[in-house]
Design a protein around this motif. Sequence first.
Motif, PDB file in Angstrom:
ATOM      1  N   ALA A   1      47.470  34.863  49.739  1.00 56.68           N
ATOM      2  CA  ALA A   1      47.173  33.489  50.147  1.00 56.68           C
ATOM      3  C   ALA A   1      47.291  32.501  48.997  1.00 56.68           C
ATOM      4  O   ALA A   1      47.376  31.297  49.221  1.00 56.68           O
ATOM      5  CB  ALA A   1      45.765  33.420  50.732  1.00 56.68           C
ATOM      6  N   VAL A   2      47.295  32.992  47.751  1.00 51.65           N
ATOM      7  CA  VAL A   2      47.325  32.080  46.611  1.00 51.65           C
ATOM      8  C   VAL A   2      48.710  31.459  46.484  1.00 51.65           C
ATOM      9  O   VAL A   2      49.703  32.177  46.407  1.00 51.65           O
ATOM     10  CB  VAL A   2      46.969  32.824  45.309  1.00 51.65           C
ATOM     11  CG1 VAL A   2      47.023  31.881  44.126  1.00 51.65           C
ATOM     12  CG2 VAL A   2      45.599  33.447  45.422  1.00 51.65           C
ATOM     13  N   PRO A   3      48.792  30.133  46.479  1.00 50.47           N
ATOM     14  CA  PRO A   3      50.104  29.501  46.318  1.00 50.47           C
ATOM     15  C   PRO A   3      50.667  29.761  44.922  1.00 50.47           C
ATOM     16  O   PRO A   3      49.927  29.744  43.946  1.00 50.47           O
ATOM     17  CB  PRO A   3      49.829  28.009  46.505  1.00 50.47           C
ATOM     18  CG  PRO A   3      48.396  27.851  46.824  1.00 50.47           C
ATOM     19  CD  PRO A   3      47.702  29.145  46.578  1.00 50.47           C
ATOM     20  N   ILE A   4      51.949  30.043  44.858  1.00 52.63           N
ATOM     21  CA  ILE A   4      52.586  30.322  43.572  1.00 52.63           C
ATOM     22  C   ILE A   4      53.442  29.127  43.155  1.00 52.63           C
ATOM     23  O   ILE A   4      54.273  28.663  43.927  1.00 52.63           O
ATOM     24  CB  ILE A   4      53.434  31.604  43.659  1.00 52.63           C
ATOM     25  CG1 ILE A   4      52.493  32.788  43.893  1.00 52.63           C
ATOM     26  CG2 ILE A   4      54.280  31.809  42.407  1.00 52.63           C
ATOM     27  CD1 ILE A   4      53.187  34.108  44.027  1.00 52.63           C
TER      28      ILE A   4
ATOM     29  N   ARG B   1      42.845  36.089  36.795  1.00 53.86           N
ATOM     30  CA  ARG B   1      43.815  36.992  36.188  1.00 53.86           C
ATOM     31  C   ARG B   1      44.003  36.674  34.709  1.00 53.86           C
ATOM     32  O   ARG B   1      44.151  37.568  33.881  1.00 53.86           O
ATOM     33  CB  ARG B   1      45.164  36.899  36.903  1.00 53.86           C
ATOM     34  CG  ARG B   1      46.203  37.790  36.264  1.00 53.86           C
ATOM     35  CD  ARG B   1      47.381  38.054  37.150  1.00 53.86           C
ATOM     36  NE  ARG B   1      48.228  39.079  36.549  1.00 53.86           N
ATOM     37  CZ  ARG B   1      49.201  39.692  37.186  1.00 53.86           C
ATOM     38  NH1 ARG B   1      49.453  39.400  38.437  1.00 53.86           N
ATOM     39  NH2 ARG B   1      49.940  40.589  36.579  1.00 53.86           N
ATOM     40  N   TYR B   2      43.981  35.381  34.403  1.00 57.06           N
ATOM     41  CA  TYR B   2      44.196  34.965  33.024  1.00 57.06           C
ATOM     42  C   TYR B   2      43.035  35.367  32.120  1.00 57.06           C
ATOM     43  O   TYR B   2      43.233  35.827  31.010  1.00 57.06           O
ATOM     44  CB  TYR B   2      44.401  33.446  32.977  1.00 57.06           C
ATOM     45  CG  TYR B   2      44.459  32.881  31.576  1.00 57.06           C
ATOM     46  CD1 TYR B   2      45.486  33.251  30.712  1.00 57.06           C
ATOM     47  CD2 TYR B   2      43.502  31.985  31.117  1.00 57.06           C
ATOM     48  CE1 TYR B   2      45.548  32.748  29.430  1.00 57.06           C
ATOM     49  CE2 TYR B   2      43.554  31.481  29.835  1.00 57.06           C
ATOM     50  CZ  TYR B   2      44.579  31.862  28.991  1.00 57.06           C
ATOM     51  OH  TYR B   2      44.636  31.371  27.723  1.00 57.06           O
TER      52      TYR B   2
ATOM     53  N   HIS C   1      36.484  31.354  42.496  1.00 55.83           N
ATOM     54  CA  HIS C   1      37.236  31.621  43.714  1.00 55.83           C
ATOM     55  C   HIS C   1      38.733  31.580  43.403  1.00 55.83           C
ATOM     56  O   HIS C   1      39.555  31.833  44.249  1.00 55.83           O
ATOM     57  CB  HIS C   1      36.898  30.583  44.782  1.00 55.83           C
ATOM     58  CG  HIS C   1      37.411  29.219  44.424  1.00 55.83           C
ATOM     59  ND1 HIS C   1      36.755  28.388  43.551  1.00 55.83           N
ATOM     60  CD2 HIS C   1      38.534  28.585  44.774  1.00 55.83           C
ATOM     61  CE1 HIS C   1      37.466  27.287  43.397  1.00 55.83           C
ATOM     62  NE2 HIS C   1      38.546  27.374  44.119  1.00 55.83           N
TER      63      HIS C   1
ATOM     64  N   LEU D   1      43.911  38.142  50.123  1.00 53.41           N
ATOM     65  CA  LEU D   1      43.458  37.105  49.219  1.00 53.41           C
ATOM     66  C   LEU D   1      44.570  36.749  48.225  1.00 53.41           C
ATOM     67  O   LEU D   1      44.867  35.585  47.982  1.00 53.41           O
ATOM     68  CB  LEU D   1      42.228  37.628  48.479  1.00 53.41           C
ATOM     69  CG  LEU D   1      41.172  36.684  47.977  1.00 53.41           C
ATOM     70  CD1 LEU D   1      40.686  35.761  49.070  1.00 53.41           C
ATOM     71  CD2 LEU D   1      39.993  37.463  47.406  1.00 53.41           C
ATOM     72  N   LEU D   2      45.206  37.766  47.673  1.00 51.23           N
ATOM     73  CA  LEU D   2      46.268  37.543  46.702  1.00 51.23           C
ATOM     74  C   LEU D   2      47.475  36.874  47.352  1.00 51.23           C
ATOM     75  O   LEU D   2      48.087  35.981  46.771  1.00 51.23           O
ATOM     76  CB  LEU D   2      46.699  38.871  46.070  1.00 51.23           C
ATOM     77  CG  LEU D   2      45.674  39.503  45.134  1.00 51.23           C
ATOM     78  CD1 LEU D   2      46.082  40.929  44.798  1.00 51.23           C
ATOM     79  CD2 LEU D   2      45.546  38.682  43.859  1.00 51.23           C
TER      80      LEU D   2
ATOM     81  N   GLU E   1      35.502  34.345  48.477  1.00 49.68           N
ATOM     82  CA  GLU E   1      35.531  33.042  49.108  1.00 49.68           C
ATOM     83  C   GLU E   1      34.116  32.488  49.219  1.00 49.68           C
ATOM     84  O   GLU E   1      33.143  33.194  48.975  1.00 49.68           O
ATOM     85  CB  GLU E   1      36.190  33.158  50.476  1.00 49.68           C
ATOM     86  CG  GLU E   1      37.633  33.582  50.359  1.00 49.68           C
ATOM     87  CD  GLU E   1      38.295  33.682  51.718  1.00 49.68           C
ATOM     88  OE1 GLU E   1      39.029  32.756  52.064  1.00 49.68           O
ATOM     89  OE2 GLU E   1      38.071  34.668  52.420  1.00 49.68           O
TER      90      GLU E   1
ATOM     91  N   LEU F   1      41.934  32.917  41.957  1.00 52.64           N
ATOM     92  CA  LEU F   1      42.458  34.202  41.505  1.00 52.64           C
ATOM     93  C   LEU F   1      43.420  34.084  40.331  1.00 52.64           C
ATOM     94  O   LEU F   1      43.565  35.012  39.543  1.00 52.64           O
ATOM     95  CB  LEU F   1      43.144  34.915  42.678  1.00 52.64           C
ATOM     96  CG  LEU F   1      42.118  35.479  43.657  1.00 52.64           C
ATOM     97  CD1 LEU F   1      42.326  34.939  45.040  1.00 52.64           C
ATOM     98  CD2 LEU F   1      42.171  36.985  43.658  1.00 52.64           C
ATOM     99  N   SER F   2      44.083  32.934  40.209  1.00 54.39           N
ATOM    100  CA  SER F   2      44.993  32.763  39.080  1.00 54.39           C
ATOM    101  C   SER F   2      44.208  32.677  37.777  1.00 54.39           C
ATOM    102  O   SER F   2      44.558  33.311  36.777  1.00 54.39           O
ATOM    103  CB  SER F   2      45.838  31.501  39.250  1.00 54.39           C
ATOM    104  OG  SER F   2      46.369  31.428  40.535  1.00 54.39           O
ATOM    105  N   VAL F   3      43.148  31.887  37.794  1.00 54.40           N
ATOM    106  CA  VAL F   3      42.303  31.742  36.609  1.00 54.40           C
ATOM    107  C   VAL F   3      41.702  33.098  36.229  1.00 54.40           C
ATOM    108  O   VAL F   3      41.673  33.481  35.065  1.00 54.40           O
ATOM    109  CB  VAL F   3      41.190  30.696  36.863  1.00 54.40           C
ATOM    110  CG1 VAL F   3      40.141  30.751  35.776  1.00 54.40           C
ATOM    111  CG2 VAL F   3      41.781  29.305  36.963  1.00 54.40           C
TER     112      VAL F   3
ATOM    113  N   TYR G   1      45.875  43.375  40.764  1.00 56.83           N
ATOM    114  CA  TYR G   1      46.765  42.312  41.246  1.00 56.83           C
ATOM    115  C   TYR G   1      48.115  42.853  41.689  1.00 56.83           C
ATOM    116  O   TYR G   1      48.732  42.311  42.590  1.00 56.83           O
ATOM    117  CB  TYR G   1      46.966  41.238  40.164  1.00 56.83           C
ATOM    118  CG  TYR G   1      45.843  40.226  40.107  1.00 56.83           C
ATOM    119  CD1 TYR G   1      44.561  40.603  39.732  1.00 56.83           C
ATOM    120  CD2 TYR G   1      46.049  38.894  40.438  1.00 56.83           C
ATOM    121  CE1 TYR G   1      43.524  39.700  39.681  1.00 56.83           C
ATOM    122  CE2 TYR G   1      45.009  37.964  40.389  1.00 56.83           C
ATOM    123  CZ  TYR G   1      43.760  38.373  40.009  1.00 56.83           C
ATOM    124  OH  TYR G   1      42.730  37.461  39.960  1.00 56.83           O
TER     125      TYR G   1
END
Lengths: 328, 325
Positions: free
Chosen positions: B261-264, B223-224, B217, B258-259, B53, B219-221, B247
Amino acid sequence: MSDVLVINHLKTYFKTKHGMNPAVDDISLRLQMGKITALVGESGSGKSMTAMSILGLIPKPSGVIMPGSEILFEGKDLTTLKEREIAKIRGNKIAMIFQEPMTSLNPVYTIGKQLTEPLRVHQKLSKQEAKKIAISYLEKVRIPDPEKRFNNYPHQLSGGLRQRVMIAMAMICEPKLIIADEPTTALDVTIQAQILSLLCGVQKDLDTAILFITHDLGVVAEISDTVCVMYAGQIVEQADVKTLFDKPMHPYTKGLLKSLPRVDDDVTELYSIKGMVPNLIHLPKGCRFASRCPEATAICHQEIPPREMVSRDHEVFCWLPRKEVSNV
Amino acid sequence: MSELLMTASSLKKYYEVKVQSVFSGGKSKEVVKAVDGVDIEIGKGETVALVGESGCGKSTLGRLLINLISPTDGDVVFKGESIYGLRGKHDKAFRKDASIIFQDPYASLNPRMKVKDLIGEPLLTHGMTNAKERYEKVSELMKISGLKPEYANRYPHQFSGGQRQRIGIARALALNPSLIVCDEAVSALDVSIQAQILNLLKSLQKDYDLTYLFISHDLSVVRYISDKVYVMYLGKIVEYGDPKSLYTDPKHPYTKFLLDAVPIPDPSQRNREKMILEGDIPSAINPPSGCRFRTRCPFATDKCKQEIPEIIQMEHRGYACHYPL
């Protein structure tokens, strides 16, 4: 379901030296009591200007709400109201939460002074009464030590706390509608999760309608009931949240969803929508997305698409549904 | 595991801040521990991500790794040599070999320079004085980065955000570096443009055998794009590993929070079980004793208060927690 606010054919244009910029171009939508409606789109798609039009905050004289536009709220058309009348509604029956809590709070006044202002102005409460209510709202948004925070200045609060204050301020007059413009965009994910869960909680308590403006489809999926996808000043698709994510119809919506990296899944190759948003002043003929659309045909470049209801509450601004029907 | 390109060991960066009281005028000195004892390994050809963060020290760490700022303590070894001991032409050679792409494509390009000069500047600095040769190289770089070479005479304001980021990429590629630090390189971009840039970075990596340090910051990016992920909290690495295991099976509670909290972007997952983290990130001036996450951690005990958790190594991953999940 009762409608709190109805927008019919809203057009907000801006005069520029290069010509008219149709920032919001013929938008119709309904906001219902107790529902969260998400307005999602990329930068420059007109989502914030839609909110500003509702609140009568369009920069003048360059911005104009065009004749034929209607924003109906409690039987009145907000576009025709005088500044004095709309000021009575703003912050009272329609409240707002902005993106940047640092710049939307006044740095030279205490949190308490700013929180009680709407109560003192709109409801003519005394200082003592207003303070009591303000502190109860600081508790509601779960700010620790509310009595002390009441006398704090904005710089003494963290970003997350400031956004909580903004939510308290928006709720304090028990509005019928809250407009939240990217309220969590400037926050870290863990703080965003706190604020979103708080916002959903207060929304249930007050049963207000929320217009939630965001560019983040993840946030949309987490909190909204209905979704309007905006592209280049227009709503291209409108549906309830489940339908929009499960059965998107507009190629732009489909493209957006495919271009999202996922935290919960391995994606080997991201789809990317080619090209970029057209210049609003020199718009192409026909559909505004046609030049980037993988499914576009000749008619898309020639004629403006119809607004097609593909099922109840699912509207698509595209030629595709018609083409499919004629193919059958 | 591939050959190591860069290793950082017990890297520290402390900043001294002078605090002066508005009322008494009294001065005091405080120390901000922006990066506090970090070990990192970057393999050749890998994309290593640094997530955390705001204020966790990820950008400071990125800058330390390419010697834009000097450390308080610790060392970074790049291709077998310490980067902080380099002088003269050796230092210049390192700066050629390691470049950076910044977050804000509006602020990182000089508005008074034409694109050809922006991209050509590193070439000029490193000795390509023949203008014709240089502009040929610039055209090639623009093509590689998905820009039309005809735009070489334009100024940055004539481009959109995504195109500006492409200019930043072309500039970073100019000297054929082996390492590129991408500091929030896609954070300011819209999703459709973000996907274009991510795919461009991926294909360039394949074509030019690049190694990325990807600071983000998002997390989706991460992971990709990444092969290995380091999670930072208040100046320290709390967990690292390959994205799949990190993940799906986080060991450190902070990673898990942190994981969660990421909106899906899938409404059917709205009611999934998730833990919401309370409170704010504490100040790096007086970080909590022991484990820095303990003030927000629901599993913290007295041990977490007293003992700083060391990194526990497992196969391909590691974490710093007394009570892993």
